[in-house]
Every structure is written in C-alpha cells, then in structure tokens.
Design a protein around this motif. Structure first.
Motif, PDB file in Angstrom:
ATOM      1  N   GLN A  99      83.028  18.708  61.280  1.00  0.00           N
ATOM      2  CA  GLN A  99      84.154  18.030  60.595  1.00  0.00           C
ATOM      3  C   GLN A  99      85.171  17.527  61.621  1.00  0.00           C
ATOM      4  OE1 GLN A  99      85.172  21.396  58.182  1.00  0.00           O
ATOM      5  NE2 GLN A  99      83.934  20.742  56.445  1.00  0.00           N
ATOM      6  N   THR A 126      83.885  21.171  46.134  1.00  0.00           N
ATOM      7  CA  THR A 126      85.093  21.975  45.911  1.00  0.00           C
ATOM      8  C   THR A 126      85.962  21.319  44.842  1.00  0.00           C
ATOM      9  OG1 THR A 126      84.991  22.778  48.160  1.00  0.00           O
ATOM     10  CG2 THR A 126      87.130  22.940  47.072  1.00  0.00           C
ATOM     11  N   CYS A 170      90.453  22.102  51.666  1.00  0.00           N
ATOM     12  CA  CYS A 170      90.811  23.508  51.445  1.00  0.00           C
ATOM     13  C   CYS A 170      90.234  24.355  52.571  1.00  0.00           C
ATOM     14  CB  CYS A 170      90.211  24.026  50.134  1.00  0.00           C
ATOM     15  SG  CYS A 170      90.766  23.143  48.676  1.00  0.00           S
ATOM     16  N   GLY A 171      90.907  25.448  52.862  1.00  0.00           N
ATOM     17  CA  GLY A 171      90.374  26.465  53.776  1.00  0.00           C
ATOM     18  C   GLY A 171      90.080  25.927  55.162  1.00  0.00           C
ATOM     19  N   THR A 172      88.921  26.310  55.661  1.00  0.00           N
ATOM     20  CA  THR A 172      88.515  25.909  57.002  1.00  0.00           C
ATOM     21  C   THR A 172      88.493  24.388  57.162  1.00  0.00           C
ATOM     22  OG1 THR A 172      87.334  27.906  57.620  1.00  0.00           O
ATOM     23  CG2 THR A 172      86.400  25.851  58.408  1.00  0.00           C
ATOM     24  N   LEU A 214      91.590  33.283  59.689  1.00  0.00           N
ATOM     25  CA  LEU A 214      90.884  33.211  58.399  1.00  0.00           C
ATOM     26  C   LEU A 214      89.518  33.886  58.500  1.00  0.00           C
ATOM     27  CD1 LEU A 214      90.631  32.228  55.468  1.00  0.00           C
ATOM     28  CD2 LEU A 214      89.782  30.060  56.341  1.00  0.00           C
ATOM     29  N   LYS A 215      88.809  33.621  59.592  1.00  0.00           N
ATOM     30  CA  LYS A 215      87.473  34.211  59.736  1.00  0.00           C
ATOM     31  C   LYS A 215      87.550  35.729  59.749  1.00  0.00           C
ATOM     32  CE  LYS A 215      84.749  30.687  59.723  1.00  0.00           C
ATOM     33  NZ  LYS A 215      85.672  29.807  59.016  1.00  0.00           N
ATOM     34  N   GLN A 239      82.672  20.585  53.248  1.00  0.00           N
ATOM     35  CA  GLN A 239      81.289  20.885  53.622  1.00  0.00           C
ATOM     36  C   GLN A 239      80.381  20.672  52.430  1.00  0.00           C
ATOM     37  OE1 GLN A 239      77.664  22.395  53.924  1.00  0.00           O
ATOM     38  NE2 GLN A 239      78.967  23.723  52.693  1.00  0.00           N
ATOM     39  N   SER A 240      80.729  21.328  51.323  1.00  0.00           N
ATOM     40  CA  SER A 240      79.849  21.302  50.144  1.00  0.00           C
ATOM     41  C   SER A 240      79.923  19.975  49.397  1.00  0.00           C
ATOM     42  CB  SER A 240      80.257  22.425  49.181  1.00  0.00           C
ATOM     43  OG  SER A 240      81.600  22.211  48.735  1.00  0.00           O
ATOM     44  N   GLY A 241      81.084  19.339  49.451  1.00  0.00           N
ATOM     45  CA  GLY A 241      81.286  18.135  48.648  1.00  0.00           C
ATOM     46  C   GLY A 241      81.475  18.452  47.172  1.00  0.00           C
ATOM     47  N   ILE A 251      87.956  16.215  53.233  1.00  0.00           N
ATOM     48  CA  ILE A 251      86.975  16.894  54.095  1.00  0.00           C
ATOM     49  C   ILE A 251      86.405  18.059  53.301  1.00  0.00           C
ATOM     50  CG2 ILE A 251      86.565  18.069  56.286  1.00  0.00           C
ATOM     51  CD1 ILE A 251      88.983  16.710  57.457  1.00  0.00           C
ATOM     52  N   GLU A 292      88.262  36.986  56.106  1.00  0.00           N
ATOM     53  CA  GLU A 292      87.184  36.876  55.127  1.00  0.00           C
ATOM     54  C   GLU A 292      85.947  37.663  55.523  1.00  0.00           C
ATOM     55  OE1 GLU A 292      85.301  33.055  54.408  1.00  0.00           O
ATOM     56  OE2 GLU A 292      85.796  32.366  56.397  1.00  0.00           O
ATOM     57  N   VAL A 302      78.459  32.141  54.035  1.00  0.00           N
ATOM     58  CA  VAL A 302      79.655  31.749  53.286  1.00  0.00           C
ATOM     59  C   VAL A 302      80.740  31.220  54.224  1.00  0.00           C
ATOM     60  CG1 VAL A 302      81.597  32.679  51.953  1.00  0.00           C
ATOM     61  CG2 VAL A 302      79.252  33.123  51.216  1.00  0.00           C
ATOM     62  N   ALA A 303      80.932  31.893  55.351  1.00  0.00           N
ATOM     63  CA  ALA A 303      81.963  31.450  56.292  1.00  0.00           C
ATOM     64  C   ALA A 303      81.482  30.209  57.032  1.00  0.00           C
ATOM     65  CB  ALA A 303      82.280  32.556  57.284  1.00  0.00           C
ATOM     66  N   SER A 304      82.314  29.187  57.016  1.00  0.00           N
ATOM     67  CA  SER A 304      81.928  27.920  57.631  1.00  0.00           C
ATOM     68  C   SER A 304      82.083  27.977  59.151  1.00  0.00           C
ATOM     69  CB  SER A 304      82.833  26.827  57.054  1.00  0.00           C
ATOM     70  OG  SER A 304      82.408  25.565  57.473  1.00  0.00           O
TER      71      SER A 304
HETATM   72  C1  F6R Z   1      85.979  29.622  55.331  1.00  0.00           C
HETATM   73  C2  F6R Z   1      85.357  28.714  54.376  1.00  0.00           C
HETATM   74  C3  F6R Z   1      86.196  28.104  53.291  1.00  0.00           C
HETATM   75  C4  F6R Z   1      85.801  26.640  53.051  1.00  0.00           C
HETATM   76  C5  F6R Z   1      86.559  26.073  51.846  1.00  0.00           C
HETATM   77  C6  F6R Z   1      86.273  24.614  51.626  1.00  0.00           C
HETATM   78  O1  F6R Z   1      85.089  30.058  56.303  1.00  0.00           O
HETATM   79  O2  F6R Z   1      84.180  28.454  54.463  1.00  0.00           O
HETATM   80  O3  F6R Z   1      87.547  28.217  53.578  1.00  0.00           O
HETATM   81  O4  F6R Z   1      86.078  25.913  54.212  1.00  0.00           O
HETATM   82  O5  F6R Z   1      86.210  26.806  50.691  1.00  0.00           O
HETATM   83  O6  F6R Z   1      84.924  24.395  51.327  1.00  0.00           O
HETATM   84  P1  F6R Z   1      84.287  22.963  51.403  1.00  0.00           P
HETATM   85  O7  F6R Z   1      84.323  22.533  52.835  1.00  0.00           O
HETATM   86  O8  F6R Z   1      82.885  23.114  50.894  1.00  0.00           O
HETATM   87  O9  F6R Z   1      85.121  22.058  50.542  1.00  0.00           O
END
Ligand code: F6R
Length: 369
Positions: free
Chosen positions: A164, A109, A57-59, A241-242, A105-107, A103, A245, A155-157
């Motif tokens: 990734q 979602t 999702c998202g980034t 997106l950046k 970041q948080s694992g 993929i 948000e 919050v913004a990745s």
């Molecule tokens: C944008 C952002 C979000 C995450 C998305 C997925 O800057 O941070 O779009 O990329 O919510 O999150 P994860 O990677 O944790 O699954």
C-alpha cells in the motif's frame, strides 16, 4: 498454503520484498512512473485536483499517512488522511476537485466502502488502492491501482501494508510528473531508489533472528512504546497496533515531537521504547532531534531499541540495542523500518504462545460496523 513456515504471518513477512517489487512492476517506463490504471482518470483530472483525501482503517490508514508525507512533498497538493468511520458520519465537505483515495487490502471494509460511496455522491473523484481483484471498493471507484502483494491470510496485515505504501509512492510520483512539481531527473532518482528497496528488504529480513531473541526476553513485558517522527511516525503507530492485536500488550505509538507534551510522563525505569530514527543524511536535522529525545527518555530509565540507518554511529552511545536498516531515500525508510516491527509483534505473540495468524476477537475483513 503455509509451506514450511510456522505461520502465515511468518510467510507473509518473508514476502514483503516481493510485495514491493510486484507493486512496482509494470508501472515504470524509461525510469518514470506510468500507472496504466490511472489512464482512466486522465491527466486532466490529475492536474485539476486541488486536494487529496485518503480514507482507510487500521493499518491501511497508517500506510496512507506515510503516503501523505510523500505525495504532498512531491506533488505539492494538500493531502489529508482520515479514518473512514470518522469521515463518513460528519458530512465532510468535498468538491469535484477533491480526489478521494481509499486504501484497503480486502476491498470490503464496510466503513471504507461507505465513505467511498459518500464521496462519489458528493461529486468527488475516487481512486481505490486495493489488494483484492474485483472487490467491492474498487468496483465502486472511478479507478483502481492494485497492490500486488498476493493473498494475505494472517489477520494482521504485513505484506499488504508495504505494498500500500509503495502504491502511494508511485501515485505521488506520477502526480508530481503530471503536475510538473518534480523535474524528470528527480523522479528518475527516486524511482531508482524505490526499485532498490526489495533487495534492501531482503537484508532487513535477515535481522529477524535478533528480533526474535529480543522478543523472547521481553515476553513478560506489560507495555511497549514506539516513537517516530515524519514518515517514521505512522511506522510507530503500526508497530504499536501490531503488538496490541497480536501479543495483547498495551502499546502506544507517538510522534517523537509530542514527548514533551505529555507522553514522557509514562517513562519509568525499564520501560521499553522502540525509536525509529530518521536518517542523519536528512536535511531537516530530524535525526538530531530524535537522538535528543532518546537521551531524554534514557535519562529516565527507558530501555531503548533504536531502528537506525546503517552507519549511523551517533545513536550508538544512547541506545541499548540498534537494529540496522540499509541506506535509502528518507521517504522510503518506512518500508525498511517496519519489517523489524512486524517481526517483533509476531515473535512476541509466539513467545507468549498465542496464535499469530488468528488473534482473538479479530476478523480479516471487517464487513460490519
Ligand atoms: C491490522 C489490520 C487492520 C486492517 C484494517 C483495514 O494489522 O490488518 O487494521 O488494516 O482492518 O482492512 P482493509 O485494508 O482490508 O480495509
């Protein structure tokens, strides 16, 4: 801790070079890629898969889109990218020869997690690319390749995004080695180029001040467009997106080739357009096509900020501003081109007096639908 930084995001952008370096570390042997965590899946599986499906999702999904171009090119296996929430509700067809790569970041979602569970139930193999040790998604997957970006607080990745993409490159190169779709020398050359990226990123970070100036001039702007092509396309989406948000500005990313199919109608005098310019060294002559796009939008009054390779003089007469990135293999340019866009989102938010680490209405980890 923020240390001396104005925000976690500023600190995390400064850590992008280390995020790439740390994700590569321990995964290159004799100039070739060996990701120890893939041993669990086994070379037989890597050889027998006939499809790779990336879900995120998202980034993280934009990182996957960059990965698609590289993995498909190098390993000659079809790669698709799908948003996890679209994937999970349409009864997608999977087979045991599909490798589903999530993929996150948080694992954590929720949509990505549920998509992985669905894929497993359908008998597909699952690989998780994740930044958080021991998170739920890696625990639910057959194998995990950790991105070593370190904890991401804003919050913004940002740094997780470049990590990734790096993990996707490494996976694509290892797949190409195992499937013998790239000669060892070709892999070695790409690996050597990838290993240069962290130092190159340190150079790009030095352009941050110029971006901050631009952002402060543009603090009142109501809309910004981003154009990119090939691996520059997902970077255009990420830049937009950046801005949405962080700075709450209407922003859109487009594939440059789509311009004539609609978006060019948006161009009016003063419209700010960031263009990620492909390398002039690329054989597919995408550079010339994008320069021609710039001429078309400039003729309609757009204000163009080009992100272009050092030494690319052809863009100079056409752009209002050129942000330089160092010479890299075309596939690795996204890592370099995205940093000015991360800066831009942050600086524009700062120029508007907004909280860059905690934008309104957003959570770091989306564990609900
Ligand atoms: C944008 C952002 C979000 C995450 C998305 C997925 O800057 O941070 O779009 O990329 O919510 O999150 P994860 O990677 O944790 O699954």
């Amino acid at each position: 801790e923020k240390g001396g930084w104005s925000s976690f995001m500023a600190k995390e952008i400064s850590e992008e070079p280390d995020a790439v370096a740390n994700t590569i570390r321990g995964r290159v042997t004799d100039g070739l890629v060996h990701i120890p965590e893939l041993d669990g899946l086994g070379d037989d599986v890597l050889r027998s898969i006939d499809r790779v499906l990336i879900i995120a999702c998202g980034t993280a999904a934009y990182a996957g889109m960059v990965g698609k171009y590289a993995i498909e090119q190098w390993a000659r296996v079809p790669v698709d990218v799908e948003l996890a929430h679209e994937f999970r509700y349409r009864e997608p067809v999977l087979s045991p020869n599909t490798l589903v790569v999530s993929i996150s970041q948080s694992g954590e979602t929720m949509d990505t997690l549920m998509a992985v569970k669905y894929a497993r139930e359908q008998g597909a193999r699952t690989l998780s690319i994740c930044n958080t040790q021991g998170a739920t998604i890696p625990r639910e997957s057959d194998a995990v390749v950790y991105t070593h970006a370190g904890p991401e607080v804003a919050v913004a990745s940002t740094k997780a995004f470049v990590a990734q993409i790096t993990a996707c490159y490494l996976f694509g190169l290892q797949l190409a080695q195992v499937r013998e779709t790239l000669a060892a020398d070709a892999v070695r050359a790409l690996v050597a180029d990838l290993q240069k990226v962290p130092d190159q990123l340190r150079d790009v970070i030095a352009s941050g001040e110029r971006i901050a100036e631009l952002a402060h001039w543009m603090a009142d702007t109501r809309s910004v467009l981003f154009l990119g092509r090939h691996v520059g396309y997902p970077i255009a989406l990420e830049g937009a997106l950046k801005l949405k948000e962080l700075a709450y500005i209407h922003a859109e990313g487009f594939a440059a080739g789509e311009l004539k199919h609609g978006p060019i109608a948006l161009i009016e005098p003063g419209q700010i357009v960031f263009v990620i310019v492909p390398s002039p060294r690329d054989e597919r002559s995408l550079h010339a096509k994008v320069v021609s796009n710039i001429q078309e939008i400039r003729a309609r009054g757009a204000r163009v900020i080009a992100i272009a390779e050092a030494g690319d003089v052809a863009v100079l007469p056409h752009a209002d501003e050129v942000i330089r990135i160092p010479l890299a293999s075309p596939f690795f340019e996204p890592l370099l081109a995205v940093v000015p866009l991360h800066f831009f989102g942050m600086e524009l938010a700062a120029a508007k007096g907004l909280d860059v680490d905690q934008p309104r209405n957003l959570a770091k980890s989306v564990t609900v639908e």
